[in-house]
Design an enzyme around this catalytic site. Structure first.
Site, PDB file in Angstrom:
ATOM      1  N   CYS A 118      -5.257 -22.074   2.014  1.00 52.43           N
ATOM      2  CA  CYS A 118      -5.364 -23.165   2.967  1.00 52.43           C
ATOM      3  C   CYS A 118      -6.478 -22.878   3.965  1.00 52.43           C
ATOM      4  O   CYS A 118      -6.706 -21.721   4.276  1.00 52.43           O
ATOM      5  CB  CYS A 118      -4.044 -23.411   3.676  1.00 52.43           C
ATOM      6  SG  CYS A 118      -3.448 -22.009   4.616  1.00 52.43           S
ATOM      7  N   PRO A 119      -7.205 -23.851   4.442  1.00 49.47           N
ATOM      8  CA  PRO A 119      -6.989 -25.293   4.290  1.00 49.47           C
ATOM      9  C   PRO A 119      -7.752 -25.926   3.114  1.00 49.47           C
ATOM     10  O   PRO A 119      -7.721 -27.140   2.979  1.00 49.47           O
ATOM     11  CB  PRO A 119      -7.569 -25.837   5.606  1.00 49.47           C
ATOM     12  CG  PRO A 119      -8.743 -24.942   5.860  1.00 49.47           C
ATOM     13  CD  PRO A 119      -8.318 -23.576   5.361  1.00 49.47           C
TER      14      PRO A 119
END
Lengths: 413, 75
Positions: B14-15
């Site tokens: 992530c992201p």
């Protein structure tokens, strides 16, 4: 007992195992448990930080490759296992590794080539930012806020600014950088190995418990304190992995998808932790200045900006990088390594330049050219106003995040 | 399941899986389906939250051999 009863019993155990060790925990539970560990550390005369330990690793590396003496890196260093933050960082990685084994989520995860570049850049910037702010999101933001210091809140401002600029820059790269996006082949775990992951995890738990108990009961005061550190770090890594607790996410997500669960979990942690820490400080059980860096406000603000930008590209802050290392993400190993090296270099150079030399003022607090150890109860003359200041800041953060969840006014995508 | 576009987000944490999914969806027509593959265990919750927040429908979310697969319909 009938054979059916026996099967039911085993089935129940399996379900509970699934729930506790495989299913993701709520970040709220994670934040509350994290606060309990931090309070435990505080009453043992310590505070939670990551940066100091990483910097020590960087100091060792820079001395090993011979650039340490040129930069002015300290030559006489505490050993890796005796330095409390270094020890805690190691056991944090172990805790996350153990949780990843128990949930069968451990995987050597190789990123596309471009991600290594971002890991190196993000790690270097986080090292510089944490040096300026006197700590990372743990030691520069979270811990000072708990200790009623405005330094943490100033870093908060910087982190938000850095996260927004970082997110916008990352988006820009998605549009303009074509190189190194191809994912390498996934390394699959043989099913036979995967099936013994939980046993390996159990082995890690037993080994760590043995180690911690051995030191705690050694009769040596230094080892005794480090026995607590081993357990605290291990539990912290375990909890952070299970609840995927992440400061980078807490600062980034409101600006990305608008979703605010992680942010609200951190806010809950602060709302519980600030009053408890205040009580401990008032009862003179802990010395607040232990957890407050001499960086208010210039160092905290600048450091927060640089750190916030770096953690978006690295994909995790300091603690977030450590627990993802335990889960097997190679990119975060790279980011943490460069964080450590850059932290060591930045710290040595800033000391050499005179910007971060600690001097003790007449009020017996530490000060550098980047700021001083600011403490709300002293600045505002009483605890009532100090708690109000912290409470208002927490409340404003909460309201902004909740407002944004409905309106997405702050999202930059 | 049939899909119109594919995104390989393996190896990313992530992201990035969400950011790249968002970018890819923006290039698609309403009603088209995007298939995403990822190796990040965190992406399960991320895609559920992303669908809820943006209104793009998450048609399915499955895991096999440590790889996660998502089908998402552009709103």
């Amino acid at each position: 007992m009938s054979s059916d009863g026996g099967a039911c019993w085993i089935e129940g155990l399996k379900q509970d195992y699934q729930q506790v060790f495989v299913e993701e925990w709520s970040p709220y539970l994670g934040a509350v448990l994290m606060i309990l560990i931090i309070i435990g550390l505080m009453v043992s005369g310590m505070f939670w930080g990551i940066y100091g330990g990483l910097k020590l690793w960087g100091d060792y590396f820079n001395n090993m490759i011979g650039i340490g003496p040129l930069l002015g890196v300290p030559q006489k260093l505490e050993t890796l296992l005796m330095h409390r933050m270094s020890l805690m960082n190691m056991t944090l990685v172990l805790g996350a590794f153990c949780a990843a084994l128990l949930s069968r989520q451990f995987l050597i995860n190789r990123p596309p080539k471009l991600e290594y570049v971002w890991g190196i850049m993000g790690g270097c910037l986080m090292g510089l930012g944490a040096t300026l702010a006197g700590g990372c999101t743990s030691g520069g933001f979270f811990t000072p806020v708990l200790h009623s210091s405005p330094a943490g809140w100033v870093m908060w401002v910087g982190l938000i600014g850095g996260a927004v600029i970082g997110l916008k820059s990352l988006l820009w790269t998605l549009e303009h950088v074509e190189w190194g996006m191809q994912a390498p082949r996934t390394l699959h775990v043989p099913p036979s190995l995967l099936s013994v992951y939980p046993l390996l995890g159990l082995g890690v738990v037993i080994a760590v418990l043995y180690w911690a108990t051995d030191w705690y009961t050694s009769g040596n005061e230094r080892l005794e304190a480090r026995g607590i550190v081993i357990l605290a770090g291990f539990a912290m890594g375990f909890i952070m992995h299970r609840s995927r607790l992440c400061f980078a996410r807490c600062f980034r997500e409101p600006f990305m998808t608008g979703e605010g669960q992680m942010t609200k979990a951190i806010i809950l942690g602060l709302a519980i932790g600030i009053p408890i820490a205040a009580l401990l400080i008032q009862k003179k059980l802990i010395d607040p200045y232990l957890g407050i860096p001499p960086t208010f406000w210039m160092g905290s603000l600048l450091g927060g900006l640089i750190f916030g930008f770096g953690m978006i590209f690295a994909g995790g802050c300091a603690s977030g990088s450590l627990w993802r290392m335990g889960e097997g993400h190679i990119k975060l190993w790279v980011a943490a390594f460069f964080f450590a090296v850059s932290g060591s270099i930045s710290s040595a150079l800033l000391k050499k330049s005179g910007l971060m030399v600690v001097e003790v003022t007449i009020d017996e607090i530490d000060a550098t050219k980047m700021g001083y150890q600011a403490f709300f109860p002293v600045m505002l003359n009483n605890w009532g106003w100090a708690l109000l200041a912290g409470g208002i800041a927490v409340l404003i953060w909460y309201i902004l995040v909740s407002y944004n969840e409905c309106t997405e006014k702050f999202t930059v995508l | 399941m049939n899909f119109d576009k594919e995104l390989d987000a393996r190896g990313l944490n992530c992201p990035l899986p969400i950011l790249r999914a968002k970018k890819t969806l923006a290039e698609m027509q309403s009603g088209e389906v995007l298939r995403v593959t990822s190796t990040d265990p965190g992406s399960v919750k991320d895609f559920a939250a992303f669908a809820k927040q943006t209104g793009n429908e998450l048609l399915s979310s499955t895991e096999s051999n440590k790889e996660f697969e998502y089908f998402m319909k552009r709103k």
